[in-house]
Design an enzyme around this catalytic site. Structure first.
Site, PDB file in Angstrom:
ATOM      1  N   HIS A  95      57.535  54.898 -35.921  1.00 30.18           N
ATOM      2  CA  HIS A  95      58.635  54.211 -35.246  1.00 30.18           C
ATOM      3  C   HIS A  95      58.902  54.867 -33.894  1.00 30.18           C
ATOM      4  O   HIS A  95      58.744  56.065 -33.754  1.00 30.18           O
ATOM      5  CB  HIS A  95      59.920  54.259 -36.090  1.00 30.18           C
ATOM      6  CG  HIS A  95      60.367  55.652 -36.397  1.00 30.18           C
ATOM      7  ND1 HIS A  95      59.956  56.320 -37.523  1.00 30.18           N
ATOM      8  CD2 HIS A  95      61.155  56.515 -35.722  1.00 30.18           C
ATOM      9  CE1 HIS A  95      60.482  57.528 -37.539  1.00 30.18           C
ATOM     10  NE2 HIS A  95      61.211  57.679 -36.444  1.00 30.18           N
ATOM     11  N   GLU A 152      61.260  42.543 -26.167  1.00 35.15           N
ATOM     12  CA  GLU A 152      60.543  41.276 -26.083  1.00 35.15           C
ATOM     13  C   GLU A 152      60.571  40.627 -27.461  1.00 35.15           C
ATOM     14  O   GLU A 152      60.007  41.151 -28.411  1.00 35.15           O
ATOM     15  CB  GLU A 152      59.094  41.513 -25.659  1.00 35.15           C
ATOM     16  CG  GLU A 152      58.259  40.248 -25.594  1.00 35.15           C
ATOM     17  CD  GLU A 152      56.782  40.533 -25.357  1.00 35.15           C
ATOM     18  OE1 GLU A 152      56.106  39.638 -24.833  1.00 35.15           O
ATOM     19  OE2 GLU A 152      56.299  41.642 -25.705  1.00 35.15           O
TER      20      GLU A 152
END
Length: 137
Positions: free
Chosen positions: A5, A119
């Site tokens: 992550h 995005e």
């Protein structure tokens, strides 16, 4: 090996948590690592593992993104509905774009409170849930 992550340093943890929970993340837990630094671990409800870490280190002052960071892509199933829901939650996603043409993915951009760009991506029907070598053939 696998990527775990990303970790973002944030200026105001409560403001950032408000943004990311409105985006759909849920708080898994927090870790106080001392010296006023707190780590907040997040994931989407359908994910098994933590997929985003927010690092709040007030002693370092406000976040300065510089020029090295580009964006965090987040897959969505229905971009139009996601854009509408985020707008209703007070976030400001941009217009839907089709950078790969009419048969390519749909995207929309937004920024978090510290300026990190996100995005939102909806893949076309039948496309794998991510970029593969076939996309470059």
């Amino acid at each position: 090996m696998k990527t775990l992550h990303p970790a973002y340093r944030v200026t105001d943890l409560s403001v950032s948590l408000g943004f990311y929970t409105a985006l759909g993340y849920e708080l898994v837990g927090r870790v106080d690592v001392g010296g006023g630094t707190t780590l907040a671990m997040l994931k989407f409800p359908t994910e098994e593992m933590v997929t985003l870490e927010l690092v709040h280190r007030p002693a370092d002052g406000p976040v300065d993104l510089g020029t090295g960071f580009s964006h965090l892509p987040v897959q969505v199933d229905d971009l139009a509905a996601t854009v509408e829901a985020l707008s209703q939650a007070g976030l400001r996603p941009g217009p839907v774009e089709r950078p790969g043409g009419p048969d390519g993915p749909q995207v929309s951009w937004l920024a978090d409170p510290d300026g990190y760009r996100i995005e939102l991506v909806q893949w076309p029907p039948g496309h794998p849930k991510g970029i593969t070598a076939a996309d470059f053939a």
